[in-house]
Design a protein around this motif. Structure first.
Motif, short mmCIF file in Angstrom:
data_model
loop_
_atom_site.label_atom_id
_atom_site.label_comp_id
_atom_site.label_asym_id
_atom_site.label_seq_id
_atom_site.Cartn_x
_atom_site.Cartn_y
_atom_site.Cartn_z
N SER A 4 110.27 -77.87 -100.50
CA SER A 4 110.39 -76.44 -100.24
C SER A 4 109.32 -76.04 -99.25
O SER A 4 108.93 -76.84 -98.39
N SER A 5 108.83 -74.83 -99.37
CA SER A 5 107.83 -74.34 -98.43
C SER A 5 107.06 -73.19 -99.05
O SER A 5 107.61 -72.45 -99.88
N THR A 6 105.83 -73.02 -98.63
CA THR A 6 105.09 -71.84 -99.06
C THR A 6 105.67 -70.58 -98.42
O THR A 6 105.32 -69.48 -98.80
N GLY A 7 106.59 -70.77 -97.48
CA GLY A 7 107.28 -69.65 -96.85
C GLY A 7 108.09 -68.83 -97.84
O GLY A 7 108.45 -67.69 -97.55
N TYR A 18 114.61 -69.31 -92.67
CA TYR A 18 113.87 -70.46 -93.19
C TYR A 18 113.42 -70.21 -94.63
O TYR A 18 113.62 -71.05 -95.53
N LYS A 22 114.68 -72.19 -98.10
CA LYS A 22 113.74 -72.88 -98.99
C LYS A 22 113.78 -72.28 -100.39
O LYS A 22 113.62 -72.99 -101.38
N SER A 47 106.12 -77.86 -102.45
CA SER A 47 105.91 -76.97 -101.31
C SER A 47 104.61 -77.39 -100.65
O SER A 47 103.54 -77.02 -101.12
#
Length: 134
Positions: A4-7, A18, A22, A47
């Protein structure tokens, strides 16, 4: 294992698609962990946070990367090897009871909640000390 992403927690302007994709990965992780758990298949998300990759270097000026590095507990951005080590840990037998979780980067300050505490504990002691059920 999904990435995943910290986004999802800290979206940036222009990053809506984006961040949404995620967030969908994190939900897929939770659902898949429930669907596959009875077959003893674990599903987790990592993440990575700011990681020294081409994407980071081309998307952010050096002073921004230095600023993010300064805010982390480790004083640096992650490396692909750091992320690979966390993934290997979560895929190993010591993490057999960890499932349905989205692990934020343990190096980023300001995270709160149970998952952050688990990540911090894992960073200090490894998965051997944690047994979390969905």
């Amino acid at each position: 294992m999904t990435v995943s992403s910290t986004g999802t927690a800290w979206p940036s302007p222009g990053g809506s698609i984006y961040a949404a994709s995620k967030a969908a990965v994190e939900q897929l992780t939770r659902v898949a962990s429930r669907e596959l758990g009875r077959r003893e298949i674990t599903v987790n998300a990592v993440s990575p946070g700011p990681t020294d990759t081409d994407m980071l270097r081309t998307g952010a000026p050096p002073e921004a990367i230095a600023g993010v590095a300064h805010m982390t507990a480790l004083g640096r951005v992650g490396t692909p090897a750091d992320i690979a080590a966390v993934i290997a840990l979560l895929l190993g037998p010591d993490a057999a009871w960890l499932t349905g979780l989205a692990f934020p980067p343990p190096c980023v300050l300001g995270r709160s909640g149970a998952v952050a505490r688990i990540s911090e504990r894992m960073a200090r002691n490894g998965a051997r000390s944690w047994r979390v059920m969905p």
